[in-house]
Design a protein around this motif. Structure first.
Motif, short mmCIF file in Angstrom:
data_model
loop_
_atom_site.label_atom_id
_atom_site.label_comp_id
_atom_site.label_asym_id
_atom_site.label_seq_id
_atom_site.Cartn_x
_atom_site.Cartn_y
_atom_site.Cartn_z
N ALA A 131 0.82 -1.21 0.00
CA ALA A 131 0.00 0.00 0.00
C ALA A 131 0.85 1.25 0.00
O ALA A 131 0.43 2.30 -0.51
CB ALA A 131 -0.93 0.00 1.20
N GLY A 132 2.05 1.17 0.56
CA GLY A 132 2.94 2.34 0.61
C GLY A 132 3.30 2.85 -0.77
O GLY A 132 3.62 4.05 -0.93
N THR A 133 3.25 1.98 -1.77
CA THR A 133 3.55 2.40 -3.15
C THR A 133 2.31 2.93 -3.87
O THR A 133 2.43 3.46 -4.98
CB THR A 133 4.13 1.22 -3.95
OG1 THR A 133 3.13 0.19 -4.07
CG2 THR A 133 5.36 0.65 -3.26
N GLN A 134 1.13 2.79 -3.24
CA GLN A 134 -0.12 3.18 -3.89
C GLN A 134 -0.74 4.44 -3.31
O GLN A 134 -1.75 4.92 -3.83
CB GLN A 134 -1.13 2.03 -3.79
CG GLN A 134 -0.63 0.69 -4.30
CD GLN A 134 -0.30 0.73 -5.78
OE1 GLN A 134 -1.04 1.30 -6.58
NE2 GLN A 134 0.83 0.12 -6.16
N VAL A 135 -0.15 4.97 -2.25
CA VAL A 135 -0.73 6.15 -1.60
C VAL A 135 0.17 7.36 -1.85
O VAL A 135 1.37 7.22 -2.06
CB VAL A 135 -0.89 5.92 -0.08
CG1 VAL A 135 -1.95 4.86 0.18
CG2 VAL A 135 0.43 5.51 0.57
N PRO A 136 -0.42 8.56 -1.84
CA PRO A 136 0.34 9.77 -2.14
C PRO A 136 1.17 10.25 -0.95
O PRO A 136 0.88 11.28 -0.34
CB PRO A 136 -0.75 10.78 -2.50
CG PRO A 136 -1.93 10.35 -1.69
CD PRO A 136 -1.86 8.85 -1.66
N VAL A 137 2.20 9.49 -0.62
CA VAL A 137 3.08 9.86 0.50
C VAL A 137 4.50 10.02 -0.02
O VAL A 137 4.99 9.15 -0.76
CB VAL A 137 3.06 8.79 1.61
CG1 VAL A 137 4.03 9.16 2.72
CG2 VAL A 137 1.65 8.63 2.18
N ASP A 138 5.12 11.12 0.31
CA ASP A 138 6.53 11.33 -0.02
C ASP A 138 7.36 10.61 1.03
O ASP A 138 7.52 11.09 2.15
CB ASP A 138 6.85 12.83 -0.04
CG ASP A 138 8.33 13.09 -0.33
OD1 ASP A 138 9.00 12.16 -0.84
OD2 ASP A 138 8.80 14.20 -0.05
N TRP A 139 7.90 9.44 0.68
CA TRP A 139 8.59 8.61 1.66
C TRP A 139 10.00 9.12 1.93
O TRP A 139 10.99 8.50 1.57
CB TRP A 139 8.60 7.15 1.22
CG TRP A 139 7.25 6.53 1.28
CD1 TRP A 139 6.48 6.11 0.24
CD2 TRP A 139 6.49 6.29 2.48
NE1 TRP A 139 5.28 5.62 0.69
CE2 TRP A 139 5.25 5.72 2.06
CE3 TRP A 139 6.72 6.51 3.83
CZ2 TRP A 139 4.27 5.37 2.97
CZ3 TRP A 139 5.74 6.16 4.73
CH2 TRP A 139 4.53 5.59 4.30
N SER A 140 10.05 10.27 2.59
CA SER A 140 11.32 10.83 3.03
C SER A 140 11.76 10.10 4.29
O SER A 140 11.02 9.31 4.87
CB SER A 140 11.18 12.32 3.31
OG SER A 140 10.20 12.54 4.32
N VAL A 141 12.96 10.39 4.75
CA VAL A 141 13.46 9.76 5.98
C VAL A 141 12.55 10.08 7.17
O VAL A 141 12.20 9.17 7.95
CB VAL A 141 14.91 10.18 6.25
CG1 VAL A 141 15.38 9.69 7.61
CG2 VAL A 141 15.83 9.64 5.16
N PRO A 142 12.12 11.34 7.36
CA PRO A 142 11.20 11.62 8.49
C PRO A 142 9.89 10.85 8.38
O PRO A 142 9.34 10.41 9.39
CB PRO A 142 10.98 13.14 8.40
CG PRO A 142 12.20 13.65 7.71
CD PRO A 142 12.56 12.60 6.71
N ALA A 143 9.36 10.71 7.14
CA ALA A 143 8.09 9.99 6.97
C ALA A 143 8.25 8.51 7.33
O ALA A 143 7.39 7.92 7.99
CB ALA A 143 7.60 10.13 5.54
N VAL A 144 9.34 7.90 6.90
CA VAL A 144 9.59 6.49 7.24
C VAL A 144 9.79 6.33 8.74
O VAL A 144 9.27 5.39 9.35
CB VAL A 144 10.83 5.96 6.48
CG1 VAL A 144 11.21 4.56 6.96
CG2 VAL A 144 10.57 5.97 4.97
N ALA A 145 10.52 7.26 9.36
CA ALA A 145 10.74 7.21 10.80
C ALA A 145 9.41 7.34 11.55
O ALA A 145 9.17 6.64 12.54
CB ALA A 145 11.70 8.31 11.23
N PHE A 146 8.53 8.22 11.07
CA PHE A 146 7.23 8.38 11.71
C PHE A 146 6.40 7.11 11.57
O PHE A 146 5.71 6.70 12.52
CB PHE A 146 6.47 9.56 11.08
CG PHE A 146 5.11 9.78 11.66
CD1 PHE A 146 4.94 10.48 12.84
CD2 PHE A 146 3.98 9.27 11.03
CE1 PHE A 146 3.68 10.67 13.39
CE2 PHE A 146 2.71 9.46 11.57
CZ PHE A 146 2.57 10.16 12.75
N LEU A 147 6.47 6.47 10.39
CA LEU A 147 5.72 5.24 10.18
C LEU A 147 6.19 4.14 11.15
O LEU A 147 5.38 3.44 11.75
CB LEU A 147 5.88 4.76 8.74
CG LEU A 147 5.22 3.42 8.40
CD1 LEU A 147 3.71 3.50 8.60
CD2 LEU A 147 5.55 3.01 6.96
#
Length: 266
Positions: A131-147
């Motif tokens: 799903a991470g490849t199908q949603v409009p999320v900019d997977w930056s380092v902070p975003a991955v850390a938050f996840l």
């Protein structure tokens, strides 16, 4: 560090015991995947019929589902033995924990390993990756850390609820109905955006039973959907921390309730 080393050794022993029956291990993992897959199939059927759910697309719902399931897996892999605390206390097994040089709760958590929990964890991580490849999320380092923080924070929320219920065994002796109710609430309502429920239900699933902090609030933060919340957007961004606070409080509650333990021979 000393208790962590003891936990690792005890858990390793429980894991080696399960590995004696590898066919059973594989079937348990597959069973966990199939059980969770059935829930996802139901959601897919609903979205295929109506197109979206409360404005959430299929990809966003799968992401929410995957986050909730991954958090469930992270808690249930080490914490599954809380399910059997009634049996442990009533049958006198807990008494043996009290005379051993390790915390009783640590011994309870490592008495056995439950392979089916690996299916929940594997399924949740797989869904998140897809799903991470199908949603409009900019997977930056902070975003991955938050996840990552959100997965562990959500796990702590569920763990705190189950630990609190388990602590009541020292007074009630039978807590299984309470724990099954808690598990049902997470499974039945945790996979959907809170937006689809009425105001009273949203309030109850946020401030009475903190289900919204497991996956919904973190998902709205990552998916840029905090505008639909009835609480400040900061709540969504800080929601992973709530789990750690709740688990600490639940552990203190367990410690206080354990003082009321009575031998099964009394």
């Amino acid at each position: 560090m000393r208790w962590f080393r003891i936990y690792r050794l005890l858990l390793g022993a429980a894991w080696r015991a399960e590995m004696q029956y590898r066919g059973n291990l594989l079937m348990n993992v597959l069973g966990g995947l199939c059980y969770q897959g059935a829930g996802l199939a139901f959601i897919w059927a609903v979205l295929d019929r109506f197109g979206n759910l409360g404005g959430w697309t299929l990809g966003e719902i799968v992401f929410l589902y995957g986050l909730r399931l991954a958090a469930h897996g992270v808690w249930v892999v080490p914490g599954h033995q809380l399910i059997f605390v009634d049996q442990v206390v009533v049958e006198g097994e807990y008494e043996r924990y009290l005379v051993r040089p390790a915390p009783p709760l640590l011994q309870l958590l490592t008495r056995r390993f439950r392979p089916i929990a690996l299916g929940d964890l594997a399924g949740g991580l797989a869904l998140l990756a897809i799903a991470g490849t199908q949603v409009p999320v900019d997977w930056s380092v902070p975003a991955v850390a938050f996840l990552i923080l959100a997965v562990f924070g959500g796990a702590m929320v569920e763990a705190s609820a189950q630990l609190t219920a388990s602590a009541l065994v020292f007074r009630l002796l039978k807590t299984m109905p309470i724990k099954m109710l808690i598990d049902g609430l997470f499974n039945e309502f945790g996979n959907y955006p809170m937006k689809i429920f009425g105001p009273a239900a949203r309030f109850g699933l946020t401030f009475v039973f903190p289900l919204a902090f497991v996956a919904y609030f973190p998902s709205t933060a990552l998916l840029n959907r905090t505008g639909e919340l009835s609480v400040p957007s900061a709540v969504a961004w800080f929601s992973p921390l709530v789990g750690f606070v709740l688990l600490f409080l639940a552990y203190r509650f367990w410690c206080r309730q354990s003082r009321h333990f009575q031998s099964s021979g009394h």
